[in-house]
Design an enzyme around this catalytic site. Structure first.
Site, PDB file in Angstrom:
ATOM      1  N   LYS A 120       0.835  -1.205   0.000  1.00 49.88           N
ATOM      2  CA  LYS A 120       0.000   0.000   0.000  1.00 49.88           C
ATOM      3  C   LYS A 120       0.869   1.254   0.000  1.00 49.88           C
ATOM      4  CE  LYS A 120      -1.907   1.716   3.734  1.00 49.88           C
ATOM      5  NZ  LYS A 120      -2.756   1.976   4.920  1.00 49.88           N
ATOM      6  N   ASP A 138      -6.348   0.360   0.747  1.00 47.53           N
ATOM      7  CA  ASP A 138      -6.558   0.686   2.152  1.00 47.53           C
ATOM      8  C   ASP A 138      -7.964   0.236   2.543  1.00 47.53           C
ATOM      9  OD1 ASP A 138      -8.305   2.582   1.111  1.00 47.53           O
ATOM     10  OD2 ASP A 138      -7.545   4.222   2.338  1.00 47.53           O
TER      11      ASP A 138
END
Length: 214
Positions: A120, A138
């Protein structure tokens, strides 16, 4: 979701959300990396309150690489998990300085070897710094993508791969920020504001609810 549904979804997102949004304040690549590490389990708004003082106290990679762990942890305490984040920041700045001469790598596989940097964080950094397409998974992207019917995965890596297959590559970077903005404002966890949603026409969660109520 069908290809025509994906096309309509992306058109709606482009019509309602800017293409070049950014949520974290930074001026340099290393500052973005630090801010993104701080954003784990913390709101971007709170990170943006902490980073001005942090970057004033530690104005460069060297200063953070040589920072005292306890002192840095106190500086970033409002972001939560401050001691582990301080260790990750110091380790990442040392890796960036000693291994790459202070130049941010543009390779996700390299970035994910940095302390505290997962896919991420890595995708976000190379996307914003170098414009390299990637999917940032996320909690908002996970939730909204599942409701839309773009993914059935629970694992972030699986979701990333499914979204990469479902979406045109040229939309990956802006899809990240647009869906995050939509997830924060409209498609919230409990309850989603379906009556205010611009995406309800192509949302499996919303349309499924209508069908089940009939």
């Amino acid at each position: 979701m069908t290809k025509s549904g994906v096309k309509r979804l992306l058109s709606l997102l482009d019509a309602h959300y800017p293409r070049n949004m950014r949520f974290l304040n930074y001026e340099t690549p290393w500052q973005l990396l630090v801010a993104t590490i701080l954003s784990a389990q913390c709101t971007d708004a709170r990170v943006n309150m902490v980073t001005p003082g942090l970057f004033a106290k530690y104005p460069g990679i060297d200063e953070l690489a040589e920072a005292d762990l306890d002192e840095l942890a106190r500086e970033i305490r409002p972001t939560g998990f401050h001691r582990s984040k301080a260790g990750h920041i110091i380790g990442s700045m040392q890796t960036l300085r000693d291994g790459y001469g202070g130049v941010m790598p543009d390779d996700i596989d390299i970035l994910t070897t940095f302390p505290g940097v997962g896919r991420k964080t890595g995708n976000l950094v190379i996307g914003h710094i170098y414009g390299i397409p990637g999917i940032v998974v996320d909690t908002h992207v996970m939730r909204v993508s599942a409701r839309l019917g773009l993914t059935s995965g629970k694992n972030p890596v699986k979701i990333e791969r499914e979204l990469m297959k479902a979406l045109p590559e040229e939309h990956w970077i802006r899809f990240n920020t647009q869906i995050i903005a939509h997830g924060r404002a409209v498609c919230t966890a409990r309850p989603p504001k379906c009556g205010d949603c611009i995406l309800s026409c192509c949302c499996g969660y919303f349309l499924g609810g209508i069908i089940s109520s009939q």
